[in-house]
Structures are given as structure tokens and as C-alpha cells.
Design a protein around this motif. Sequence first.
Motif, PDB file in Angstrom:
ATOM      1  N   THR A  76       0.828  -1.206   0.000  1.00  0.00           N
ATOM      2  CA  THR A  76       0.000   0.000   0.000  1.00  0.00           C
ATOM      3  C   THR A  76       0.860   1.253   0.000  1.00  0.00           C
ATOM      4  O   THR A  76       0.438   2.304  -0.473  1.00  0.00           O
ATOM      5  CB  THR A  76      -0.921   0.024   1.239  1.00  0.00           C
ATOM      6  OG1 THR A  76      -0.116  -0.120   2.420  1.00  0.00           O
ATOM      7  CG2 THR A  76      -1.924  -1.109   1.179  1.00  0.00           C
ATOM      8  N   GLN A 135       4.264   6.137 -11.820  1.00  0.00           N
ATOM      9  CA  GLN A 135       2.821   5.968 -11.619  1.00  0.00           C
ATOM     10  C   GLN A 135       2.492   5.608 -10.174  1.00  0.00           C
ATOM     11  O   GLN A 135       1.502   6.091  -9.607  1.00  0.00           O
ATOM     12  CB  GLN A 135       2.292   4.887 -12.561  1.00  0.00           C
ATOM     13  CG  GLN A 135       2.287   5.284 -14.024  1.00  0.00           C
ATOM     14  CD  GLN A 135       2.152   4.085 -14.951  1.00  0.00           C
ATOM     15  OE1 GLN A 135       1.729   3.005 -14.538  1.00  0.00           O
ATOM     16  NE2 GLN A 135       2.526   4.253 -16.208  1.00  0.00           N
ATOM     17  N   ALA A 136       3.313   4.768  -9.576  1.00  0.00           N
ATOM     18  CA  ALA A 136       3.086   4.390  -8.180  1.00  0.00           C
ATOM     19  C   ALA A 136       3.216   5.600  -7.261  1.00  0.00           C
ATOM     20  O   ALA A 136       2.432   5.769  -6.318  1.00  0.00           O
ATOM     21  CB  ALA A 136       4.070   3.305  -7.760  1.00  0.00           C
ATOM     22  N   VAL A 138       2.817   8.801  -8.132  1.00  0.00           N
ATOM     23  CA  VAL A 138       1.705   9.724  -8.410  1.00  0.00           C
ATOM     24  C   VAL A 138       0.428   9.246  -7.727  1.00  0.00           C
ATOM     25  O   VAL A 138      -0.314  10.032  -7.132  1.00  0.00           O
ATOM     26  CB  VAL A 138       1.490   9.883  -9.932  1.00  0.00           C
ATOM     27  CG1 VAL A 138       0.182  10.612 -10.229  1.00  0.00           C
ATOM     28  CG2 VAL A 138       2.656  10.643 -10.567  1.00  0.00           C
ATOM     29  N   ARG A 139       0.174   7.943  -7.776  1.00  0.00           N
ATOM     30  CA  ARG A 139      -1.025   7.403  -7.120  1.00  0.00           C
ATOM     31  C   ARG A 139      -1.007   7.680  -5.617  1.00  0.00           C
ATOM     32  O   ARG A 139      -2.052   7.800  -4.984  1.00  0.00           O
ATOM     33  CB  ARG A 139      -1.131   5.890  -7.365  1.00  0.00           C
ATOM     34  CG  ARG A 139      -1.579   5.503  -8.746  1.00  0.00           C
ATOM     35  CD  ARG A 139      -2.009   4.044  -8.793  1.00  0.00           C
ATOM     36  NE  ARG A 139      -0.942   3.128  -8.409  1.00  0.00           N
ATOM     37  CZ  ARG A 139      -0.073   2.599  -9.256  1.00  0.00           C
ATOM     38  NH1 ARG A 139      -0.153   2.895 -10.554  1.00  0.00           N
ATOM     39  NH2 ARG A 139       0.863   1.758  -8.828  1.00  0.00           N
ATOM     40  N   ALA A 140       0.199   7.755  -5.061  1.00  0.00           N
ATOM     41  CA  ALA A 140       0.328   8.001  -3.621  1.00  0.00           C
ATOM     42  C   ALA A 140       0.263   9.487  -3.285  1.00  0.00           C
ATOM     43  O   ALA A 140       0.374   9.858  -2.116  1.00  0.00           O
ATOM     44  CB  ALA A 140       1.635   7.407  -3.110  1.00  0.00           C
ATOM     45  N   GLU A 144       3.457  15.067 -10.168  1.00  0.00           N
ATOM     46  CA  GLU A 144       4.008  14.399 -11.354  1.00  0.00           C
ATOM     47  C   GLU A 144       5.498  14.676 -11.558  1.00  0.00           C
ATOM     48  O   GLU A 144       6.274  13.760 -11.796  1.00  0.00           O
ATOM     49  CB  GLU A 144       3.226  14.838 -12.587  1.00  0.00           C
ATOM     50  CG  GLU A 144       3.743  14.280 -13.905  1.00  0.00           C
ATOM     51  CD  GLU A 144       3.475  12.788 -14.074  1.00  0.00           C
ATOM     52  OE1 GLU A 144       4.313  12.106 -14.692  1.00  0.00           O
ATOM     53  OE2 GLU A 144       2.426  12.314 -13.593  1.00  0.00           O
TER      54      GLU A 144
END
Length: 202
Positions: A76, A135-136, A138-140, A144
Motif C-alpha cells: 500500500t 505511476q506508483a 503519483v497514485r500516492a 508528477e
Amino acid sequence: MANDTRTRMIEATALLIGQRGYHGTSLNDILSASGAPRGSLYFHFPGGKDQLVIEVTRDSIAKVTERLGEDLAAETSPAVAVHHIYQSVARMLEDNEFTLGCPIAPVVLDSPANVPELAELCRSAFEQWIGLLRQAFVRAGVPERRAHALALLVESSLEGLMVIARATRDRAPLLAVADEVAALVESAVLAGEARQRAEAAV
């Protein structure tokens, strides 16, 4: 039997390229290591050494990409995932007795400009791996631009540390840097979360 011969050639080529690079691996080396008759090489790989190396490189890239994606999805927290990736690389190096590192680094360093498909595979591989990390992040919640810089930092440090570990035959440098990079990623995530809360409160 035919498939066994093909598999042996692929496995032997992957090992030799990883240890000696593109130019340091000859057809005779591949045939000797695989125990395959010379005629079988062009039967399975009509394009000769280049076709064989391209296929081996494509397969190696796919395996690393899949494993990286799984590692990033399994945690997570991207900081925990990154720490796990460094530990996994350290174990891999120890398991192969520091004889193999990144599967495409020897190809890139050899710069086989006469095989453009191989060069493009390597370029695309780094793009994929850096992209998965970005991407990981940014998701967190990492912005960017910083996520891209962090992804470059993780990938470049891993590549350099694999060389250092192989030279010193010691995984300790990887484990030491794992803590520092994971802390940096965690700090970026926390800063991103704080920024999002501040923006939501406005």
C-alpha cells in the motif's frame, strides 16, 4: 527435443549476455554452453545471433517488468515497495553469486548500433520501469514532476548499485541505500498528502 534445444539456447544466451555482454558472446560460445548443434541455431533462429539476443532480451525485460509491477502493487505504501525492491535485487545478486545484474545493462554498455531493434528494446525497457515507479508515486499523491525525478533516482541508483555490488561482491551497499531512498519516497508521499489536504481546505 526441438523445444528443449531451443530452450537451452535461450537460457545459455541469457546467461552469457548477462556475464559478457553482446560483443563478448559469440555463436560458438552459445552453442558450446547450450550443447546445441550448429544447424539447430538457424533452424530455431533464422536471423542468427541477433534474433536470438533480441528474443532473450525481450523475455528478460518482460520478466523484470512483471516483477516490478507486482512488487509495486503488493504494498500500500510505495516507500515499502521500493525498500522491498532493493532487498529483492540484493537477494538476486547474492543468489547468483554476483555474476548477473540488470539483464539489459550489458547490452546497453556494448552499444550494438548495428541492431536497432535491440537498442529500441533497451530504451523502451527503461521507459517502462521508470514509468511504473512514477505511476506508483503519483497514485500516492506525489506531484508528477517530483514523481518522475524520484522514479529516475530509484532506477538509476539500482543500476549503479548492481555494478558496485558485483564489483565488491557485497549486497550491503544496496541495503544501505534502500533505507535512504525509501525514506525519501516516504517524505515525498507525506508532503504530497499535506499539499492535497491544504488544497482541499481552501
